[in-house]
Scaffold this motif. Structure first.
Motif, PDB file in Angstrom:
ATOM      1  N   ARG A 130       0.806  -1.220   0.000  1.00 20.71           N
ATOM      2  CA  ARG A 130       0.000   0.000   0.000  1.00 20.71           C
ATOM      3  C   ARG A 130       0.838   1.269   0.000  1.00 20.71           C
ATOM      4  NH1 ARG A 130      -4.558  -1.720   4.563  1.00 20.71           N
ATOM      5  NH2 ARG A 130      -5.725  -3.154   3.222  1.00 20.71           N
ATOM      6  N   TYR A 131       2.046   1.197   0.549  1.00 18.12           N
ATOM      7  CA  TYR A 131       2.875   2.391   0.713  1.00 18.12           C
ATOM      8  C   TYR A 131       4.296   2.139   0.245  1.00 18.12           C
ATOM      9  CZ  TYR A 131      -0.834   4.125   3.784  1.00 18.12           C
ATOM     10  OH  TYR A 131      -2.031   4.537   4.301  1.00 18.12           O
ATOM     11  N   GLU A 132       4.857   3.150  -0.412  1.00 18.02           N
ATOM     12  CA  GLU A 132       6.283   3.133  -0.745  1.00 18.02           C
ATOM     13  C   GLU A 132       7.024   3.943   0.314  1.00 18.02           C
ATOM     14  OE1 GLU A 132       9.412   4.328  -4.312  1.00 18.02           O
ATOM     15  OE2 GLU A 132       7.359   5.097  -4.360  1.00 18.02           O
ATOM     16  N   TRP A 133       8.130   3.378   0.815  1.00 17.66           N
ATOM     17  CA  TRP A 133       8.967   4.036   1.814  1.00 17.66           C
ATOM     18  C   TRP A 133      10.283   4.449   1.167  1.00 17.66           C
ATOM     19  CZ3 TRP A 133       8.198   3.702   7.424  1.00 17.66           C
ATOM     20  CH2 TRP A 133       7.007   3.062   7.794  1.00 17.66           C
ATOM     21  N   ARG A 134      10.686   5.726   1.386  1.00 17.66           N
ATOM     22  CA  ARG A 134      11.964   6.191   0.847  1.00 17.66           C
ATOM     23  C   ARG A 134      12.679   7.075   1.860  1.00 17.66           C
ATOM     24  NH1 ARG A 134      11.353   9.769  -3.495  1.00 17.66           N
ATOM     25  NH2 ARG A 134       9.152  10.081  -2.984  1.00 17.66           N
ATOM     26  N   LEU A 135      13.989   6.966   1.895  1.00 12.05           N
ATOM     27  CA  LEU A 135      14.836   7.890   2.634  1.00 12.05           C
ATOM     28  C   LEU A 135      15.185   9.013   1.670  1.00 12.05           C
ATOM     29  CD1 LEU A 135      16.608   8.706   5.080  1.00 12.05           C
ATOM     30  CD2 LEU A 135      18.393   7.232   4.142  1.00 12.05           C
TER      31      LEU A 135
END
Length: 258
Positions: free
Chosen positions: A156-161
């Motif tokens: 459901r979600y993309e995580w990025r630094l």
């Protein structure tokens, strides 16, 4: 160097003092020259981020739990009609019904609770959060390993630094640098909504640690022949540790096991 007050320590307050970092954060929170229809700011503090977020929002609700800061915040943004200063605990606030964004320099001690609030909010479109750098790196796979929270929510979600801020940019100065995490809801989920419960169960079983390895943990909930087939399809070694398995590999395994 001034020591933090007891209240600042209790609320895990480290105020951003680096204006360049504040401007960059606002660009990350509302990218590509867009305008956020509704943004909730977590822990507005003295308004360092609020100042730069406000021009990029049609409506900005700046939440601050420390009542000592409210009069200063309200005076600072009295002439900015799109900003509403809310003296309340963000975590006790019901999520808006429609689409909204979240941004903020979050109290380090409350990061996990704030992220959980965001992931549970049906209308959240994106969250841009300044956290401890270690937290940001762990959640985004920057260490080369992955966590339960990230893998479970990945469909459901993309995580990025997306950024880093030196510890010296805060007052009082914390012991560690900060990272900027960007969490974006996917327009189309990578797992069908009707199958998401099964996805979550499978991921949680894999991260349970029961059995001594990911392969052994998954065999507790799926037949061995299917687990073997899933590992082959994903190109994952049977001896791999659960943190070594990335989101793409989990998705390929789920195609076989789900």
């Amino acid at each position: 160097m001034a020591r933090p007050s007891p209240v600042a320590r209790a609320l895990s307050q480290n105020f951003l003092a680096d204006r360049r970092a504040a401007r960059q954060f606002a660009r990350l929170a509302v990218p590509h020259g867009e305008t956020a229809p509704l943004m909730l700011e977590v822990g507005a503090g003295k308004g360092a981020l609020t100042e730069h977020l406000a021009p990029r929002c049609r409506e900005l609700r700046a939440y601050e739990i420390d009542r000592r800061l409210l009069s200063g915040l309200r005076a600072r943004f009295a002439g900015t009609p799109q900003v509403t200063v809310v003296g309340a605990d963000f975590l006790a606030t019901p999520a808006p019904r429609g689409p909204f964004s979240v941004a903020g320099n979050v109290p380090f001690s409350r990061t996990a609770d704030i992220v959980d609030w965001c992931l549970r909010a049906p209308g959240l479109t994106d969250a841009t959060l300044m956290t401890q750098l270690e937290y940001a790196r762990k959640r985004t796979g920057d260490y080369g390993s992955w966590t339960l929270v990230t893998i479970r929510s990945w469909p459901r979600y993309e995580w990025r630094l997306v950024g880093r801020v030196a510890r010296t940019g805060f007052r009082p100065v914390p012991r560690v640098d900060a990272g900027v995490v960007r969490i974006e809801r996917r327009p189309v989920p990578l797992v069908a909504p009707r199958a998401y419960g099964r996805w979550a169960e499978l991921v949680e079983a894999g991260f349970s640690g029961v059995g001594g390895s990911l392969h052994a943990s998954l065999r507790r909930v799926c037949p061995r022949r299917r687990v073997d087939a899933a590992f082959r399809a994903a190109g994952v070694d049977a001896g791999a540790l659960v943190g070594e398995v990335g989101p793409g590999e989990w998705l390929r395994m789920f195609e076989v096991l789900g």
